[in-house]
Design an enzyme around this catalytic site. Structure first.
Site, short mmCIF file in Angstrom:
data_model
loop_
_atom_site.label_atom_id
_atom_site.label_comp_id
_atom_site.label_asym_id
_atom_site.label_seq_id
_atom_site.Cartn_x
_atom_site.Cartn_y
_atom_site.Cartn_z
N ASP A 10 -0.83 6.42 6.90
CA ASP A 10 -0.87 4.98 7.13
C ASP A 10 -1.75 4.71 8.36
O ASP A 10 -1.88 5.59 9.22
CB ASP A 10 0.57 4.49 7.39
CG ASP A 10 0.73 3.01 7.06
OD1 ASP A 10 -0.23 2.40 6.57
OD2 ASP A 10 1.82 2.48 7.30
N LYS B 249 0.85 -1.21 0.00
CA LYS B 249 0.00 0.00 0.00
C LYS B 249 0.88 1.26 0.00
O LYS B 249 0.65 2.18 -0.79
CB LYS B 249 -0.93 0.00 1.23
CG LYS B 249 -1.89 -1.18 1.24
CD LYS B 249 -2.82 -1.16 2.43
CE LYS B 249 -2.15 -1.48 3.74
NZ LYS B 249 -1.60 -2.85 3.83
N THR B 250 1.90 1.26 0.87
CA THR B 250 2.79 2.42 0.94
C THR B 250 3.55 2.57 -0.38
O THR B 250 3.70 3.68 -0.91
CB THR B 250 3.81 2.22 2.09
OG1 THR B 250 3.08 1.84 3.26
CG2 THR B 250 4.59 3.47 2.37
N THR C 35 -5.34 -1.55 7.26
CA THR C 35 -5.52 -3.01 7.24
C THR C 35 -6.95 -3.35 7.64
O THR C 35 -7.35 -4.50 7.57
CB THR C 35 -4.54 -3.68 8.24
OG1 THR C 35 -4.65 -2.98 9.48
CG2 THR C 35 -3.12 -3.62 7.76
N ARG D 83 6.43 -8.32 1.41
CA ARG D 83 7.35 -7.97 2.51
C ARG D 83 7.99 -9.24 3.09
O ARG D 83 9.18 -9.29 3.33
CB ARG D 83 6.63 -7.20 3.61
CG ARG D 83 7.58 -6.91 4.78
CD ARG D 83 6.93 -6.14 5.89
NE ARG D 83 6.68 -4.78 5.50
CZ ARG D 83 5.58 -4.10 5.83
NH1 ARG D 83 4.66 -4.67 6.56
NH2 ARG D 83 5.43 -2.86 5.43
P1 ATP Z 1 1.82 -1.92 5.93
O1 ATP Z 1 0.34 -2.20 5.89
O2 ATP Z 1 2.53 -2.78 6.96
O3 ATP Z 1 2.19 -0.48 6.02
P2 ATP Z 1 2.16 -1.96 3.07
O4 ATP Z 1 0.96 -2.64 2.51
O5 ATP Z 1 2.19 -0.48 3.06
O6 ATP Z 1 2.44 -2.49 4.54
P3 ATP Z 1 4.67 -1.80 1.72
O7 ATP Z 1 5.42 -1.19 2.88
O8 ATP Z 1 4.33 -0.91 0.59
O9 ATP Z 1 3.39 -2.55 2.26
O10 ATP Z 1 5.49 -3.02 1.11
C1 ATP Z 1 6.26 -3.89 1.92
C2 ATP Z 1 7.52 -4.28 1.17
O11 ATP Z 1 7.17 -5.15 0.10
C3 ATP Z 1 8.26 -3.08 0.57
O12 ATP Z 1 9.59 -3.09 1.00
C4 ATP Z 1 8.21 -3.27 -0.93
O13 ATP Z 1 9.52 -3.19 -1.44
C5 ATP Z 1 7.70 -4.68 -1.13
N1 ATP Z 1 6.61 -4.73 -2.12
C6 ATP Z 1 5.29 -4.59 -1.88
N2 ATP Z 1 4.57 -4.74 -3.00
C7 ATP Z 1 5.46 -4.97 -3.97
C8 ATP Z 1 5.33 -5.23 -5.38
N3 ATP Z 1 4.15 -5.32 -5.98
N4 ATP Z 1 6.46 -5.41 -6.08
C9 ATP Z 1 7.67 -5.38 -5.48
N5 ATP Z 1 7.86 -5.17 -4.16
C10 ATP Z 1 6.77 -4.97 -3.42
#
Ligand code: ATP
Length: 326
Positions: free
Chosen positions: A109, A64-65, A158, A217
């Protein structure tokens, strides 16, 4: 600035983590979400208007981030990052909004954790691009209106259900991120391995992709540990043997479940005869926060069909029982 997360204060997302894709082409998976966002960003550019506010929801670690960063990059906006729990008071949010510059994305977030009095400030900010500031108290109190420059909020959560309806309705774009397929995760792992200068065999990447709970992740975290095992055992190329050995040592089983996942299932089976059982009881038995179980562990167990959520509580499915027995 103290309100914006310190490591992200320079309007960038985790600059030290170069594993994060910077654009849609580098972001495998979530095809439907990406295709929609490409259309919305292109349309906003054609109109010369700010992108509508976006809400991304789904389990942690699914990107998401990262997606917020990609949207900012695509639109040519700067991005400021903060999170629900750090904005404790209405004044904190007002401070952030008052200092926001034109064409900025404010990424919030865990937006479901914003206190309700803070949330209310967002309503007029999101809808009318205006801050209503109450000055003074009692009969002499007056409201000063403060126009905000064009900006866009991207909220991530989430728990979409925990966001109040008035806030949720103000997001014109709402997208759900789901667990990744092994094929998408294989692409992510091959890309990460390349960035980390590691030789990862295709077969080994696919094997790992089936063991990382559908989550990029976790895939990247496991890959880093596997590289440690490979280095220490003098392996230049990472093959299925190294992956299997490392996963065994890390306690990851044939379905990609970690020790905590299995303990979750075992408690249900051994103490509650498969349920129904409430999450509070499982959390107490595991000595873990209920919210951690609900946000981090349970979604994947439910997604894979090991746990069933029923009106009477959580039940261990036959699939879950069989997995524990094998
Ligand atoms: P949270 O809910 O814990 O904040 P999030 O959904 O925001 O998590 P991210 O922090 O964006 O998730 O992603 C986690 C890790 O996974 C990052 O380091 C990113 O590099 C990797 N990642 C996520 N999605 C992808 C993707 N589609 N392709 C490559 N790497 C990804």
């Amino acid at each position: 600035n103290s309100i914006v997360l310190p490591e992200l204060a320079n309007d960038t997302i985790e600059p030290h983590l170069n594993l994060r894709p910077k654009n849609f082409d580098e972001y495998p998976g979530q095809e439907r979400v990406c295709e929609n966002l490409k259309v919305y960003t292109q349309a906003a550019k054609l109109r010369g208007k700010m992108l509508d506010h976006c809400l991304f929801h789904g389990p942690p670690g699914l990107g998401k981030t990262t997606l917020a960063g990609i949207v900012a990059e695509t639109m040519g906006y700067q991005i400021k990052v903060t999170s629900g729990p750090v904005i404790e008071r209405a004044a904190d949010l007002m401070g952030i909004l008052a200092s926001i510059e034109s064409k900025t994305i404010l990424f919030i977030d865990e937006i479901h954790r914003l206190p309700s009095n803070v949330e209310e400030i967002l309503y007029s900010a999101m809808e009318d691009m205006r801050l209503d500031i109450l000055i003074g108290q009692g009969p002499t109190a007056r409201t000063v209106k403060f126009d905000l420059p064009p900006f866009c909020i991207i909220g991530a959560t989430t728990k979409a259900g925990a966001i109040s309806a008035p806030l949720r309705d103000r997001f014109g774009i709402q997208e759900h991120l789901d667990f990744y397929s092994p094929e998408s995760l294989t692409k992510i792992l091959m890309r990460s391995a390349k960035i980390m200068n590691a030789q990862l065999e295709n077969e080994a990447a696919f094997l790992l992709s089936t063991r990382c709970r559908g989550t990029p992740r976790i895939a990247n975290q496991l890959l880093k540990r596997i590289l440690d095992f490979a280095l220490v055992s003098n392996k230049i190329s990472i093959d299925c043997d190294v992956v299997n050995l490392a996963l065994k040592r890390l306690g990851v089983d044939s379905e990609g479940l970690c020790i905590m996942d299995r303990d979750f299932l075992k408690i249900m089976k051994d103490r509650y005869q498969g349920g129904p059982v409430g999450l509070d009881a499982i959390a107490a038995a595991l000595n873990e926060e209920k919210s951690t179980l609900e946000d981090v562990y349970e979604p994947y167990l439910v997604y894979r069909g090991f746990v069933l959520r029923t009106a009477r509580g959580r039940m261990l499915s036959d699939l879950g029982k069989n997995h524990l027995d094998n």
